[in-house]
Motif scaffolding. Structure first.
Motif, short mmCIF file in Angstrom:
data_model
loop_
_atom_site.label_atom_id
_atom_site.label_comp_id
_atom_site.label_asym_id
_atom_site.label_seq_id
_atom_site.Cartn_x
_atom_site.Cartn_y
_atom_site.Cartn_z
N PRO A 37 -75.29 -3.09 14.82
CA PRO A 37 -74.32 -2.18 14.18
C PRO A 37 -74.88 -0.78 13.98
O PRO A 37 -74.15 0.21 14.08
CB PRO A 37 -74.03 -2.87 12.85
N SER A 83 -67.02 -7.45 15.12
CA SER A 83 -66.89 -8.88 14.84
C SER A 83 -68.17 -9.39 14.17
O SER A 83 -69.28 -8.94 14.47
CB SER A 83 -66.66 -9.66 16.13
N ARG A 84 -68.01 -10.36 13.29
CA ARG A 84 -69.15 -11.03 12.66
C ARG A 84 -69.77 -12.07 13.59
O ARG A 84 -70.86 -12.55 13.33
CB ARG A 84 -68.72 -11.73 11.37
N HIS A 85 -69.07 -12.41 14.66
CA HIS A 85 -69.49 -13.51 15.53
C HIS A 85 -70.20 -12.95 16.75
O HIS A 85 -69.56 -12.54 17.73
CB HIS A 85 -68.28 -14.34 15.95
N ARG A 93 -71.88 -8.32 20.30
CA ARG A 93 -70.57 -8.62 19.74
C ARG A 93 -69.56 -7.57 20.18
O ARG A 93 -69.93 -6.55 20.79
CB ARG A 93 -70.66 -8.65 18.22
N ASP A 152 -60.84 -12.27 12.80
CA ASP A 152 -62.18 -12.23 13.39
C ASP A 152 -62.59 -13.69 13.55
O ASP A 152 -63.04 -14.33 12.59
CB ASP A 152 -63.16 -11.47 12.49
N ARG A 209 -68.83 -15.42 21.83
CA ARG A 209 -68.68 -14.15 21.09
C ARG A 209 -67.29 -14.13 20.47
O ARG A 209 -66.32 -14.62 21.06
CB ARG A 209 -68.88 -12.96 22.03
N LEU A 246 -61.89 -10.15 17.97
CA LEU A 246 -61.54 -9.30 16.83
C LEU A 246 -60.15 -8.71 17.06
O LEU A 246 -59.89 -8.12 18.12
CB LEU A 246 -62.57 -8.19 16.67
#
Length: 299
Positions: free
Chosen positions: A53, A72-74, A81, A95, A120, A123
């Motif tokens: 990020p 995305s958190r994944h 991601r 998400d 992945r 989003l």
């Protein structure tokens, strides 16, 4: 407005195993990416292969002006991601990386390992576009590039190659099915009146079975006589804008000397009717990534 998708290719800060080797190489990459994004001037850009990020924040800091971002958190095992950059405000709707309830886990290796989620995340956001709400989902489906047990990139024999090719295809098809389910939620049976776009690195070409899964009911494809005849599928169908891209630009990646269009934008009925142009990259080419951005302009 211009809507685009771009695989940013290993967007990491320097010093790690996947990012640029040093600060100078990193700054060169960021500058190249920023130049392309600035010239494209997208309203909404879906991005893939964001490894850190902080690296995306560095890129946004070079763009100037106000940008809204979400990731995305994944992430996958390498930390990459998907996400969005936007000139207009948006809210995150979903998400997720899970398969639909009725889709069983799929085989992933010779030992019988199964997976029940995408590598992945997907989003989805709703942006406050000038013409009304715009719903968008970004993805990065399973690659066709194969790896084998022990970190090998070469198979022991052709049987192993074929099996692992099948495992990758199972996963990409399951991921496409999951993404189609998310598209159904965004369309909400109202694609004639709702602006929806599904975009990203699908890791396969226009006519691939996995890409076709995303379109919904067959018929009315761009360039066919049925396109101008309304039918019951219009409410839930998505249209790939690939045929709107000039033929000489219709590729987003070169693999072993072969041009491939594996990055796609799929639009709802209301949105596809307002397309004025589509393309890949910039007239002078692109730098900073092994993919070109793919974009569509909507009036």
């Amino acid at each position: 407005m211009l809507i685009g998708t771009w695989n940013l290719e290993n967007l990491y800060r320097p010093g790690g195993p996947f990012g640029p080797k040093d600060k100078a190489a990193y700054e060169t990459k960021l500058a190249a990416l920023a130049e392309v994004i600035t010239e494209l001037d997208p309203t909404l850009l879906g991005v893939q292969e964001v490894g850190e990020p902080e690296a995306l924040r560095d890129l946004v800091g070079m763009l100037g002006g106000g940008w809204h971002t979400a990731l995305s958190r994944h992430a996958d095992s390498r930390g990459i991601r998907v996400g969005f950059l936007s000139r207009i405000p948006f809210e995150v709707l979903h998400d997720t990386n899970g398969f639909p309830a009725k889709l069983h886990p799929v085989q992933a290796d010779d030992k019988g390992l199964t997976v029940a989620e995408a590598g992945r995340g997907f989003l989805a956001v709703e942006a406050a576009a000038e013409g009304g709400p715009l719903r968008a989902a970004v993805c990065h489906l399973k690659s066709k590039l194969l790896s084998y047990p022990g970190g090998r990139f070469h198979p022991r024999d052709e049987g192993e190659r074929a099996r692992f090719g099948a495992y990758a295809l199972y996963r990409r098809a399951a991921e496409a099915t999951s993404l189609r389910g998310l598209a159904d939620e965004l369309l909400d049976g109202d694609g004639r009146e709702r602006d929806v776009v599904v975009l990203g690195d699908l890791n396969d070409e226009v006519q691939a079975a996995t890409t076709q899964i995303l379109l919904g009911p067959p018929g009315s494809e761009l360039g066919t006589p049925g396109f101008d005849r309304p039918d019951g599928g219009d409410a839930v169908r998505l249209w790939n804008v690939a045929s709107k891209i000039p033929a000489e630009q219709r590729f987003s990646r070169v693999n072993s000397g072969r041009r491939e269009l594996i990055d796609h934008l799929l639009l709802s009925h209301r949105l596809v009717r307002r397309v004025t142009a589509a393309g890949t990259g910039l007239p002078g080419g692109v730098a900073g990534s092994d993919h070109a951005p793919v974009w569509v302009r909507v009036g």
